[in-house]
Structure formats: structure tokens, C-alpha cells
Design a protein around this motif. Structure first.
Motif, PDB file in Angstrom:
ATOM      1  N   ILE A 148       0.849  -1.189   0.000  1.00 60.52           N
ATOM      2  CA  ILE A 148       0.000   0.000   0.000  1.00 60.52           C
ATOM      3  C   ILE A 148       0.886   1.240   0.000  1.00 60.52           C
ATOM      4  O   ILE A 148       2.091   1.152   0.252  1.00 60.52           O
ATOM      5  CB  ILE A 148      -0.957   0.050   1.215  1.00 60.52           C
ATOM      6  N   SER A 149       0.268   2.370  -0.288  1.00 63.31           N
ATOM      7  CA  SER A 149       1.027   3.612  -0.320  1.00 63.31           C
ATOM      8  C   SER A 149       0.814   4.340   1.013  1.00 63.31           C
ATOM      9  O   SER A 149      -0.304   4.400   1.526  1.00 63.31           O
ATOM     10  CB  SER A 149       0.515   4.429  -1.490  1.00 63.31           C
ATOM     11  N   VAL A 150       1.881   4.849   1.581  1.00 65.29           N
ATOM     12  CA  VAL A 150       1.748   5.572   2.846  1.00 65.29           C
ATOM     13  C   VAL A 150       2.408   6.939   2.690  1.00 65.29           C
ATOM     14  O   VAL A 150       3.328   7.098   1.891  1.00 65.29           O
ATOM     15  CB  VAL A 150       2.440   4.833   4.026  1.00 65.29           C
ATOM     16  N   GLU A 151       1.909   7.900   3.478  1.00 68.54           N
ATOM     17  CA  GLU A 151       2.524   9.214   3.387  1.00 68.54           C
ATOM     18  C   GLU A 151       3.493   9.385   4.541  1.00 68.54           C
ATOM     19  O   GLU A 151       3.149   9.222   5.697  1.00 68.54           O
ATOM     20  CB  GLU A 151       1.444  10.293   3.424  1.00 68.54           C
ATOM     21  N   VAL A 152       4.748   9.659   4.201  1.00 75.09           N
ATOM     22  CA  VAL A 152       5.769   9.864   5.231  1.00 75.09           C
ATOM     23  C   VAL A 152       6.450  11.204   4.935  1.00 75.09           C
ATOM     24  O   VAL A 152       7.015  11.383   3.861  1.00 75.09           O
ATOM     25  CB  VAL A 152       6.822   8.731   5.213  1.00 75.09           C
ATOM     26  N   ASN A 153       6.347  12.124   5.890  1.00 71.18           N
ATOM     27  CA  ASN A 153       6.921  13.472   5.723  1.00 71.18           C
ATOM     28  C   ASN A 153       6.542  14.093   4.375  1.00 71.18           C
ATOM     29  O   ASN A 153       7.385  14.628   3.653  1.00 71.18           O
ATOM     30  CB  ASN A 153       8.451  13.453   5.837  1.00 71.18           C
ATOM     31  N   GLY A 154       5.273  13.966   4.035  1.00 68.75           N
ATOM     32  CA  GLY A 154       4.798  14.599   2.811  1.00 68.75           C
ATOM     33  C   GLY A 154       5.125  13.841   1.530  1.00 68.75           C
ATOM     34  O   GLY A 154       4.800  14.308   0.444  1.00 68.75           O
ATOM     35  N   ARG A 155       5.774  12.696   1.639  1.00 71.17           N
ATOM     36  CA  ARG A 155       6.068  11.915   0.424  1.00 71.17           C
ATOM     37  C   ARG A 155       5.224  10.647   0.426  1.00 71.17           C
ATOM     38  O   ARG A 155       5.030  10.028   1.461  1.00 71.17           O
ATOM     39  CB  ARG A 155       7.544  11.484   0.395  1.00 71.17           C
ATOM     40  N   ASN A 156       4.778  10.262  -0.745  1.00 68.60           N
ATOM     41  CA  ASN A 156       4.055   8.999  -0.849  1.00 68.60           C
ATOM     42  C   ASN A 156       5.058   7.880  -1.067  1.00 68.60           C
ATOM     43  O   ASN A 156       5.804   7.896  -2.044  1.00 68.60           O
ATOM     44  CB  ASN A 156       3.072   9.035  -2.011  1.00 68.60           C
ATOM     45  N   LEU A 157       5.075   6.934  -0.153  1.00 71.30           N
ATOM     46  CA  LEU A 157       6.046   5.843  -0.254  1.00 71.30           C
ATOM     47  C   LEU A 157       5.313   4.516  -0.267  1.00 71.30           C
ATOM     48  O   LEU A 157       4.208   4.393   0.261  1.00 71.30           O
ATOM     49  CB  LEU A 157       6.992   5.859   0.959  1.00 71.30           C
ATOM     50  N   MET A 158       5.934   3.494  -0.893  1.00 69.41           N
ATOM     51  CA  MET A 158       5.288   2.183  -0.840  1.00 69.41           C
ATOM     52  C   MET A 158       5.736   1.462   0.422  1.00 69.41           C
ATOM     53  O   MET A 158       6.896   1.562   0.833  1.00 69.41           O
ATOM     54  CB  MET A 158       5.578   1.357  -2.091  1.00 69.41           C
ATOM     55  N   LYS A 159       4.778   0.801   1.026  1.00 70.89           N
ATOM     56  CA  LYS A 159       5.069   0.131   2.289  1.00 70.89           C
ATOM     57  C   LYS A 159       5.445  -1.318   2.007  1.00 70.89           C
ATOM     58  O   LYS A 159       4.665  -2.051   1.407  1.00 70.89           O
ATOM     59  CB  LYS A 159       3.830   0.186   3.184  1.00 70.89           C
ATOM     60  N   PRO A 160       6.641  -1.734   2.425  1.00 71.00           N
ATOM     61  CA  PRO A 160       7.034  -3.121   2.173  1.00 71.00           C
ATOM     62  C   PRO A 160       6.052  -4.109   2.814  1.00 71.00           C
ATOM     63  O   PRO A 160       5.409  -3.811   3.812  1.00 71.00           O
ATOM     64  CB  PRO A 160       8.403  -3.230   2.831  1.00 71.00           C
ATOM     65  N   GLN A 194      13.256   2.787  -7.297  1.00 68.02           N
ATOM     66  CA  GLN A 194      12.056   3.210  -6.574  1.00 68.02           C
ATOM     67  C   GLN A 194      11.804   2.302  -5.373  1.00 68.02           C
ATOM     68  O   GLN A 194      11.424   2.766  -4.316  1.00 68.02           O
ATOM     69  CB  GLN A 194      10.846   3.152  -7.499  1.00 68.02           C
ATOM     70  N   MET A 195      12.027   0.999  -5.586  1.00 69.75           N
ATOM     71  CA  MET A 195      11.764   0.076  -4.474  1.00 69.75           C
ATOM     72  C   MET A 195      12.767   0.300  -3.339  1.00 69.75           C
ATOM     73  O   MET A 195      12.502  -0.052  -2.198  1.00 69.75           O
ATOM     74  CB  MET A 195      11.803  -1.368  -4.962  1.00 69.75           C
ATOM     75  N   ILE A 196      13.914   0.860  -3.663  1.00 70.54           N
ATOM     76  CA  ILE A 196      14.887   1.127  -2.605  1.00 70.54           C
ATOM     77  C   ILE A 196      14.633   2.491  -1.962  1.00 70.54           C
ATOM     78  O   ILE A 196      14.560   2.615  -0.752  1.00 70.54           O
ATOM     79  CB  ILE A 196      16.327   1.066  -3.151  1.00 70.54           C
ATOM     80  N   ARG A 197      14.471   3.506  -2.793  1.00 67.43           N
ATOM     81  CA  ARG A 197      14.450   4.875  -2.266  1.00 67.43           C
ATOM     82  C   ARG A 197      13.056   5.433  -2.013  1.00 67.43           C
ATOM     83  O   ARG A 197      12.886   6.327  -1.207  1.00 67.43           O
ATOM     84  CB  ARG A 197      15.193   5.821  -3.208  1.00 67.43           C
ATOM     85  N   ASP A 198      12.035   4.929  -2.720  1.00 73.33           N
ATOM     86  CA  ASP A 198      10.683   5.462  -2.524  1.00 73.33           C
ATOM     87  C   ASP A 198       9.847   4.477  -1.714  1.00 73.33           C
ATOM     88  O   ASP A 198       8.654   4.306  -1.947  1.00 73.33           O
ATOM     89  CB  ASP A 198      10.002   5.731  -3.881  1.00 73.33           C
ATOM     90  N   ALA A 199      10.496   3.783  -0.796  1.00 70.37           N
ATOM     91  CA  ALA A 199       9.777   2.821   0.038  1.00 70.37           C
ATOM     92  C   ALA A 199       9.975   3.193   1.495  1.00 70.37           C
ATOM     93  O   ALA A 199      10.989   3.780   1.868  1.00 70.37           O
ATOM     94  CB  ALA A 199      10.309   1.419  -0.213  1.00 70.37           C
ATOM     95  N   ASP A 200       8.984   2.839   2.288  1.00 70.33           N
ATOM     96  CA  ASP A 200       9.029   3.151   3.712  1.00 70.33           C
ATOM     97  C   ASP A 200       9.687   1.979   4.460  1.00 70.33           C
ATOM     98  O   ASP A 200       9.014   1.220   5.147  1.00 70.33           O
ATOM     99  CB  ASP A 200       7.585   3.395   4.198  1.00 70.33           C
ATOM    100  N   TRP A 201      11.003   1.835   4.304  1.00 72.51           N
ATOM    101  CA  TRP A 201      11.696   0.714   4.957  1.00 72.51           C
ATOM    102  C   TRP A 201      11.822   0.936   6.459  1.00 72.51           C
ATOM    103  O   TRP A 201      11.984  -0.011   7.222  1.00 72.51           O
ATOM    104  CB  TRP A 201      13.100   0.526   4.374  1.00 72.51           C
ATOM    105  N   GLY A 202      11.754   2.198   6.882  1.00 71.94           N
ATOM    106  CA  GLY A 202      11.951   2.484   8.309  1.00 71.94           C
ATOM    107  C   GLY A 202      13.386   2.230   8.700  1.00 71.94           C
ATOM    108  O   GLY A 202      14.291   2.310   7.873  1.00 71.94           O
ATOM    109  N   GLU A 203      13.585   1.899   9.974  1.00 73.85           N
ATOM    110  CA  GLU A 203      14.942   1.631  10.458  1.00 73.85           C
ATOM    111  C   GLU A 203      15.302   0.186  10.134  1.00 73.85           C
ATOM    112  O   GLU A 203      14.566  -0.730  10.470  1.00 73.85           O
ATOM    113  CB  GLU A 203      14.994   1.780  11.987  1.00 73.85           C
ATOM    114  N   LEU A 204      16.414  -0.029   9.458  1.00 78.64           N
ATOM    115  CA  LEU A 204      16.860  -1.390   9.158  1.00 78.64           C
ATOM    116  C   LEU A 204      18.324  -1.558   9.547  1.00 78.64           C
ATOM    117  O   LEU A 204      19.140  -0.676   9.294  1.00 78.64           O
ATOM    118  CB  LEU A 204      16.763  -1.682   7.658  1.00 78.64           C
ATOM    119  N   ASP A 205      18.646  -2.689  10.153  1.00 85.06           N
ATOM    120  CA  ASP A 205      20.063  -3.020  10.352  1.00 85.06           C
ATOM    121  C   ASP A 205      20.630  -3.558   9.040  1.00 85.06           C
ATOM    122  O   ASP A 205      21.776  -3.289   8.705  1.00 85.06           O
ATOM    123  CB  ASP A 205      20.222  -4.087  11.450  1.00 85.06           C
ATOM    124  N   PHE A 206      19.806  -4.332   8.346  1.00 75.42           N
ATOM    125  CA  PHE A 206      20.267  -4.921   7.090  1.00 75.42           C
ATOM    126  C   PHE A 206      19.195  -4.850   6.021  1.00 75.42           C
ATOM    127  O   PHE A 206      18.051  -5.198   6.273  1.00 75.42           O
ATOM    128  CB  PHE A 206      20.593  -6.410   7.274  1.00 75.42           C
TER     129      PHE A 206
END
Ligand code: ATP
Ligand code: MG
Length: 369
Positions: A148-160, A194-206
Motif C-alpha cells: 500500500i502507499s503511505v505518506e511519510v513526511n509529505g512523500r508517498n512511499l510504498m510500504k514493504p 524506486q523500491m529502494i528509495r521510494d519505500a518506507d523501509w523504516g529503520e533497518l540493520d540490514f
């Protein structure tokens, strides 16, 4: 009566005056602000205990020492390797899982390492970079799901999509994925970016990236545009597969790319029949990967056996490493630990504290140099 000058003399005498930034004496209360030599917790604790003992034996037990010990400041700009591409906020380490040859088990290894790292307590993402033959949705039982698409800081990002504690994205989750088969290089790398930079990965160690086989355009575009921390090469023991390992490593070693290779994982290293779990049959040859790794100066991170249940687990979407207390889970855990250790050793551009943090979380200690 305790005075400021007595304390000052004593701090000199025990040779810590250069660590003290500020101190006050109020009756029996002594307030000291100081910096420890090392940011490590146990060093701070040691300093605290030593200070308390020293003050008690010099001025008596009634002295109330109030210590504030801070960490030394790390250099503002750590020694850096030049990192390609813009850093991705929140993602600590990006690891590319690659192979020279196709079908050696990259995706299987990537899926199993991802769930293993998640079990170890890391925050893990898995990106399926195989635009033409995505396998992450099947291997992690998330087929048919749609991000799904989520809004994070005014940007629409895809949620993994998330399963087994792993966040994942794959071209396989998007409608029209079949069209990807005809995509040319630039379009494919755009989708990946896009899948790397326009996604809402949040905090990831890896963030593990499951690369397509070979050393083609997609590889070059990823490793040139994404700040990959290190690469893991998967191979089977056959000569043909090992010969391709050299090509894979050469790609990461190219001067313009220069991504450290963390090590080699030998998949299908030996065959173990279910009814004879202690037997090992080296049907594709023995120690080929070991020799090659020595020759190339990289470690072997693990030897994964050829086991029917690994394939079956992949097919039903529940990676074999999730089988509690099994030999397979043990082997993947050891492999993941070796990978983290190799990463810590190679992460010369991380301040030491961060490297230590990673190691402790993985439950493995850094190798002594
Ligand atoms: N250790 C193993 N034991 C048994 N089967 C395995 C093992 N590793 C992988 N397989 C099986 O081998 C097949 C190929 O594996 P996988 O898809 O992971 O390879 P790949 O390198 O990602 O392939 P591609 O190059 O097409 O992306 C799959 O059916 C998988 O289940
Ligand atoms: Mg694959």
C-alpha cells in the motif's frame, strides 16, 4: 574538611586530572564530570569503580562521589571509503547477494539469511532485485499481496510487505509484473531504485538485495547507484559455478565500484539424505569453494547442504531456517554470524562503537586482528 584543592591534588596524583572537565566540592559531596578513554560501557564502569575506591580510601567512606562519565567524542568525520549513491536514511547496511551463475540458490540463501537475521533480533529488509524472475514472494509466502502507499513526511512511499519479521519488496507484488519481462535495462533499474528509495523501509540493520544471476546491467546499475556495504557471493561446488565466482568478484572489485566482498557461501556443498542425517556425500566435489576462497583472499561464510526440505520449504514459502532447533537452522545461524563478523571487520568506515553494537546484537564477538 574536604577542600577543592585537596581534591584537585588528588586527581593529579591518581593521574586522571586530564580526564576531568569540571568538579565541585560541597561538604562530603564531590561532583566530578569526566570523560572516559573509551566509549565502551565496561570501560566506563571500570573507571567509575576505580574512582570510587580511590576516593574512599583517600578521604574515607563518608565521601559521596557523584560521577558523571561521558564518552570521548568520536571523530566528526570517520575515515570514509567513498560511498556511491546517496545514503538511504535509516538503513545501516546494504548487502548484495550475488552469484556468477544462475540457479545456485541465491534467492534461497537470501530468504533464509533474512529470516535468520530477524530471529537474531536485527531489523531486516529483503529486496528482490530479480526483475525478470522474482522469487521472494513465493519463498516467503507473500504471493498476491500488494504494497500500500503511505505518506511519510509529505512523500508517498510504498510500504514493504512483511512476513516472518522481514520487510520485503519485489516486482512480483505489482500488477503488470509480467510486463517486466520485456523491460529494458533503464526501466528495470528505475523500478529497482524506486523500491529502494521510494519505500518506507523504516529503520533497518540490514537490507539484503537478492540479485538476478550474472553480472549484467541490473547489477551495474544497483552497485553504482546504491550505497552497498558489502557483497556475499553464493556458489555451488562445481567447477563451472566456481569459475563464475571470479567474474562476480571481479565486478565488485572494479575500481569504479569497489564494494568489499564479505565472503563466499557454498550452497549444496554436500548431500545429506533425510534418513541418514549424519552422512555427507560430496557429490559435486569437495573443498572447491574453500580453495577458491583462499585463492581470492575472502572467507567462506558457510556451507549449506543440499537437503530436500530446503527446496520444499522454499516452495511452500516458509524458509527452512525457521525450523526450530534443526541442523539447518543452526547452519544458517552460523553463516549469518560469520557474515556479520566479516561485515564488522570490513566496516572500517563505521566508528568502532557502531561496529561493536552490531556484533553484540548478533551474539558473536569480533575476531581479534
Ligand atoms: N541447499 C539446497 N538444498 C536443496 N534445494 C535447494 C538448495 N538451495 C536451493 N535449492 C533449490 O534450488 C532451486 C534454485 O534455487 P534458487 O531459486 O534459490 O536459485 P537462484 O540462484 O536464486 O536462481 P536464479 O539464478 O534463477 O535467481 C530452487 O528450487 C531451490 O529450492
Ligand atoms: Mg534467484
Amino acid at each position: 574538611m574536604l577542600t577543592k584543592s585537596k581534591v584537585q591534588d588528588f586527581l593529579k596524583e591518581i593521574e586522571v586530572d586530564d580526564l576531568v572537565s569540571n568538579f565541585q566540592v560541597m561538604g562530603d559531596d564531590v561532583y566530578i564530570d569526566m570523560t572516559s578513554h573509551s566509549p565502551a560501557m565496561h570501560e566506563k564502569k571500570k573507571l567509575e569503580v576505580a574512582m570510587k575506591q580511590a576516593f574512599a580510601s583517600e578521604f574515607g567512606e563518608q565521601i559521596n562521589l557523584k560521577l558523571k562519565i561521558s564518552s570521548p567524542e568520536l571523530p566528526a568525520t570517520p575515515v570514509t571509503n567513498e560511498i556511491k549513491g546517496k545514503q538511504i536514511p535509516g538503513i545501516q547496511n546494504i548487502i548484495a547477494i550475488a552469484s556468477g551463475k544462475g540457479g545456485v540458490g541465491k534467492s534461497t540463501v537470501a530468504a533464509n539469511l533474512a529470516v535468520t537475521l530477524a530471529k537474531m533480533g536485527f531489523k531486516v529488509g529483503l529486496l528482490d532485485a530479480d526483475i525478470y524472475g522474482p522469487s521472494v514472494p513465493t519463498m516467503l509466502d507473500t504471493e498476491g499481496q500488494r504494497p500500500i502507499s503511505v505518506e511519510v513526511n509529505g512523500r508517498n512511499l510504498m510500504k514493504p510487505i512483511e512476513n516472518y519479521g522481514v520487510k520485503m519488496l519485489s516486482i512480483g507484488y505489482f500488477s503488470g509484473a509480467n510486463q517486466a519481462v520485456v523491460w529494458r535495462g533503464p526501466m528495470a533499474s528505475k523500478a529497482l531504485n524506486q523500491m529502494i528509495r521510494d519505500a518506507d523501509w523504516g529503520e533497518l540493520d540490514f537490507l539484503l538485495i537478492d540479485l538476478p544471476p550474472g553480472t549484467g546491467d541490473i547489477h551495474l546499475s544497483i552497485i553504482q547507484e546504491v550505497p552497498v556495504t558489502g557483497a556475499v557471493i553464493v556458489s555451488t561446488p562445481q567447477h563451472v559455478a566456481l569459475a563464475d565466482v571470479r567474474k562476480g568478484i571481479a565486478m565488485f572489485n572494479m575500481e569504479s565500484i569497489n564494494i568489499p566482498v564479505l565472503g563466499l557461501i557454498e550452497n549444496m556443498a554436500y548431500f545429506t539424505p533425510e534418513e541418514l542425517p549424519d552422512n555427507k556425500y560430496y557429490i559435486f566435489g569437495k573443498q572447491g569453494a574453500q580453495f577458491m576462497a583462499e585463492d581470492l583472499g575472502i572467507p567462506v561464510l558457510g556451507e549449506i547442504p543440499l537437503i530436500q526440505s530446503i527446496r520444499e520449504a522454499g516452495d511452500v514459502g516458509r524458509p527452512a531456517a525457521l525450523q526450530e532447533n534443526s541442523k539447518i537452522a543452526e547452519i544458517y545461524t552460523k553463516t549469518a554470524q560469520n557474515m556479520v563478523e566479516s561485515l564488522v571487520e570490513r566496516n572500517t568506515n563505521l566508528p568502532p562503537t557502531e561496529a561493536v553494537k552490531i556484533t553484540t546484537m548478533a551474539g558473536c564477538s569480533p575476531k581479534k586482528k
